[in-house]
Design an enzyme around this catalytic site. Structure first.
Site, PDB file in Angstrom:
ATOM      1  N   ARG A  96     -11.148   0.890   2.714  1.00 43.17           N
ATOM      2  CA  ARG A  96     -10.981   1.963   1.715  1.00 43.17           C
ATOM      3  C   ARG A  96     -11.725   1.655   0.414  1.00 43.17           C
ATOM      4  NH1 ARG A  96     -10.129   3.110   5.812  1.00 43.17           N
ATOM      5  NH2 ARG A  96      -8.231   3.810   6.818  1.00 43.17           N
ATOM      6  N   SER A 137      -2.947   9.495   1.708  1.00 44.69           N
ATOM      7  CA  SER A 137      -2.185   8.292   1.337  1.00 44.69           C
ATOM      8  C   SER A 137      -2.270   8.041  -0.157  1.00 44.69           C
ATOM      9  CB  SER A 137      -2.744   7.075   2.072  1.00 44.69           C
ATOM     10  OG  SER A 137      -2.567   7.246   3.452  1.00 44.69           O
ATOM     11  N   GLU A 160      -4.602   4.333  -3.553  1.00 43.58           N
ATOM     12  CA  GLU A 160      -5.755   4.693  -2.705  1.00 43.58           C
ATOM     13  C   GLU A 160      -6.411   5.963  -3.251  1.00 43.58           C
ATOM     14  OE1 GLU A 160      -5.394   4.174   1.508  1.00 43.58           O
ATOM     15  OE2 GLU A 160      -6.440   6.055   1.931  1.00 43.58           O
TER      16      GLU A 160
HETATM   17  C1  LIG Z   1      -3.367  15.366   4.893  1.00 41.52           C
HETATM   18  C2  LIG Z   1      -4.378  14.284   4.542  1.00 41.52           C
HETATM   19  C3  LIG Z   1      -4.587  13.260   5.440  1.00 41.52           C
HETATM   20  C4  LIG Z   1      -5.522  12.258   5.125  1.00 41.52           C
HETATM   21  N1  LIG Z   1      -5.714  11.235   6.011  1.00 41.52           N
HETATM   22  C5  LIG Z   1      -6.632  10.291   5.749  1.00 41.52           C
HETATM   23  C6  LIG Z   1      -6.885   9.218   6.679  1.00 41.52           C
HETATM   24  O1  LIG Z   1      -6.308   9.156   7.751  1.00 41.52           O
HETATM   25  N2  LIG Z   1      -7.820   8.298   6.359  1.00 41.52           N
HETATM   26  C7  LIG Z   1      -8.501   8.341   5.186  1.00 41.52           C
HETATM   27  O2  LIG Z   1      -9.349   7.469   4.962  1.00 41.52           O
HETATM   28  N3  LIG Z   1      -8.287   9.310   4.280  1.00 41.52           N
HETATM   29  C8  LIG Z   1      -7.370  10.286   4.522  1.00 41.52           C
HETATM   30  N4  LIG Z   1      -7.136  11.279   3.611  1.00 41.52           N
HETATM   31  C9  LIG Z   1      -7.814  11.236   2.303  1.00 41.52           C
HETATM   32  C10 LIG Z   1      -9.140  11.987   2.245  1.00 41.52           C
HETATM   33  O3  LIG Z   1      -9.206  13.032   3.184  1.00 41.52           O
HETATM   34  C11 LIG Z   1     -10.331  11.054   2.460  1.00 41.52           C
HETATM   35  O4  LIG Z   1     -10.322  10.006   1.505  1.00 41.52           O
HETATM   36  C12 LIG Z   1     -11.668  11.772   2.360  1.00 41.52           C
HETATM   37  O5  LIG Z   1     -12.694  10.917   2.766  1.00 41.52           O
HETATM   38  C13 LIG Z   1     -11.954  12.290   0.950  1.00 41.52           C
HETATM   39  O6  LIG Z   1     -13.087  13.116   1.034  1.00 41.52           O
HETATM   40  P1  LIG Z   1     -13.308  14.311   0.028  1.00 41.52           P
HETATM   41  O7  LIG Z   1     -14.595  14.922   0.359  1.00 41.52           O
HETATM   42  O8  LIG Z   1     -12.122  15.226   0.025  1.00 41.52           O
HETATM   43  O9  LIG Z   1     -13.414  13.536  -1.345  1.00 41.52           O
HETATM   44  P2  LIG Z   1     -12.723  13.897  -2.734  1.00 41.52           P
HETATM   45  O10 LIG Z   1     -11.251  13.760  -2.588  1.00 41.52           O
HETATM   46  O11 LIG Z   1     -13.247  15.182  -3.229  1.00 41.52           O
HETATM   47  O12 LIG Z   1     -13.259  12.707  -3.635  1.00 41.52           O
HETATM   48  C14 LIG Z   1     -12.812  11.379  -3.441  1.00 41.52           C
HETATM   49  C15 LIG Z   1     -13.755  10.440  -4.185  1.00 41.52           C
HETATM   50  O13 LIG Z   1     -15.027  10.491  -3.572  1.00 41.52           O
HETATM   51  C16 LIG Z   1     -16.013  10.878  -4.513  1.00 41.52           C
HETATM   52  N5  LIG Z   1     -16.974  11.727  -3.805  1.00 41.52           N
HETATM   53  C17 LIG Z   1     -16.717  12.801  -3.042  1.00 41.52           C
HETATM   54  N6  LIG Z   1     -17.856  13.289  -2.517  1.00 41.52           N
HETATM   55  C18 LIG Z   1     -18.855  12.514  -2.989  1.00 41.52           C
HETATM   56  C19 LIG Z   1     -20.270  12.504  -2.817  1.00 41.52           C
HETATM   57  N7  LIG Z   1     -20.919  13.392  -2.077  1.00 41.52           N
HETATM   58  N8  LIG Z   1     -20.984  11.540  -3.471  1.00 41.52           N
HETATM   59  C20 LIG Z   1     -20.356  10.620  -4.261  1.00 41.52           C
HETATM   60  N9  LIG Z   1     -19.031  10.589  -4.432  1.00 41.52           N
HETATM   61  C21 LIG Z   1     -18.288  11.516  -3.813  1.00 41.52           C
HETATM   62  C22 LIG Z   1     -15.247  11.615  -5.608  1.00 41.52           C
HETATM   63  O14 LIG Z   1     -15.947  11.583  -6.840  1.00 41.52           O
HETATM   64  C23 LIG Z   1     -13.949  10.837  -5.638  1.00 41.52           C
HETATM   65  O15 LIG Z   1     -14.081   9.677  -6.424  1.00 41.52           O
HETATM   66  C24 LIG Z   1      -6.223  12.293   3.888  1.00 41.52           C
HETATM   67  C25 LIG Z   1      -6.002  13.366   3.009  1.00 41.52           C
HETATM   68  C26 LIG Z   1      -5.079  14.351   3.318  1.00 41.52           C
HETATM   69  C27 LIG Z   1      -4.874  15.482   2.351  1.00 41.52           C
END
Ligand SMILES: Cc1cc2nc3c(=O)[nH]c(=O)nc-3n(C[C@H](O)[C@H](O)[C@H](O)COP(=O)(O)OP(=O)(O)OC[C@H]3O[C@@H](n4cnc5c(N)ncnc54)[C@H](O)[C@@H]3O)c2cc1C
Length: 294
Positions: free
Chosen positions: A160, A209, A280
């Protein structure tokens, strides 16, 4: 590309909280992304990218900088040989669909992760024994200084974590997959989704998480459950009655409510287990957890 002002970021987070971004843009090409970075650089603005906001807690006071939401080709994905090529803003669900249609396996675990390819790189997203580091070939990182391709090692991917900082944007990701029958992929995905549904609050507004699993025999969720925190509520936010490592927006929650719950959870885990839980979820807009008092 339009640069908007004071756009409410609560629209772009899965928890549904967060104040406005001072500036907001949706670059659709690499050139537009570079224009946006130039705009920010000239004005001395911090830059942050928002994916699907599924791991993001934004201050109620907002973000005093330029928030980017990748669009157009930067949010699409396609298959090239055995490579899945995804824009940084491409939703995992779409990328998984493309991979399955092309008979490529290895991305099935991402069915549990409701984010984007770029968000996954940021924190080496993972589930069910798979993670970004395991399949990522390289990622195109763009910042004010230019663009460069980086490997897993160069990105510093571990549990992570990546070494990326705000202002470094994942514009494109290449995943190396392997042939697998579409029906087999479909079956595996259905199984993983059923497991998820049975254990987590999949139909509530959460950011996934809250805490990383500590080096302890109990996971963060089990530890907070043992502390009696399931269902604990502050303001409009509550610790999920289904899984204690999730915070739900139960009714008009603010980010401050979520922070207060996190602070309480950390205090209880420290007092009862001697463990200092690390968050996280990513913070944006100067959010901080209060230090644990001795
Ligand atoms: C119901 C649920 C279940 C989940 N289960 C998991 C799981 O099993 N495993 C897991 O790892 N995560 C899980 N997550 C968390 C989340 O989905 C992941 O961390 C996911 O990878 C976040 O992606 P995002 O595009 O939504 O990023 P965001 O939440 O929009 O951003 C997260 C971070 O990434 C940065 N970021 C986003 N896109 C970019 C980009 N293109 N370039 C640079 N930085 C960027 C943002 O600035 C921020 O700091 C879960 C979330 C939910 C709501």
């Amino acid at each position: 590309m339009k640069i908007e002002e004071d756009v409410a970021l609560s629209r772009f987070t899965t928890l549904g909280t967060g104040g406005p971004a001072r500036a907001f843009a949706r670059p659709e090409t690499l050139e537009e992304l570079q224009d946006a970075l130039r705009f920010a650089h000239e004005r001395g603005l911090h830059v942050a990218t928002i994916g699907l906001g599924s791991n993001l807690l934004v201050s109620d006071h907002g973000f005093d900088g330029l928030a980017l939401k990748l669009a157009g080709v930067l949010a699409q994905s396609h298959v090239q040989g055995d490579l899945l090529v995804a824009g940084g803003g491409a939703p995992n669900a779409v990328s998984l669909h493309r991979a399955r249609a092309a008979g490529l396996g290895g991305f099935e675990f991402a069915c549990a992760i409701p984010g984007t390819a770029g968000g996954g790189v940021w924190m080496n997203a993972g589930a069910y024994g798979g993670d970004w580091a395991g399949i990522l070939e390289r990622a195109l990182i763009v910042d004010a200084g230019g663009a460069s391709w980086r490997t897993t090692t160069e990105l510093g991917l571990r549990y992570r974590h990546s070494d990326l900082r705000h202002g470094q944007i994942v514009a494109q990701v290449e995943f190396r997959l392997r042939p697998r029958a579409p029906d087999e992929i479909k079956e595996v995905v259905a199984g993983l989704q059923a497991q998820r549904k049975a254990a987590q609050p999949t139909n509530k507004r959460t950011f996934g998480s809250v805490f990383k699993n500590p080096p302890h025999e109990l996971s963060a969720g089990r530890m907070l459950e043992a502390c009696g925190l399931k269902g604990h509520r502050i303001g409009g936010a509550q610790i999920s009655p289904r899984h204690a490592n999730f915070i739900e927006n139960a009714d008009g929650a603010s980010s401050a409510d979520a922070i207060a719950l996190m602070a309480e959870a950390r205090r209880r885990a420290r007092d009862e287990y001697g463990v200092e839980l690390q968050h996280e979820v990513e913070f944006l807009g100067g959010l901080q957890l209060p230090p644990l008092s001795r």
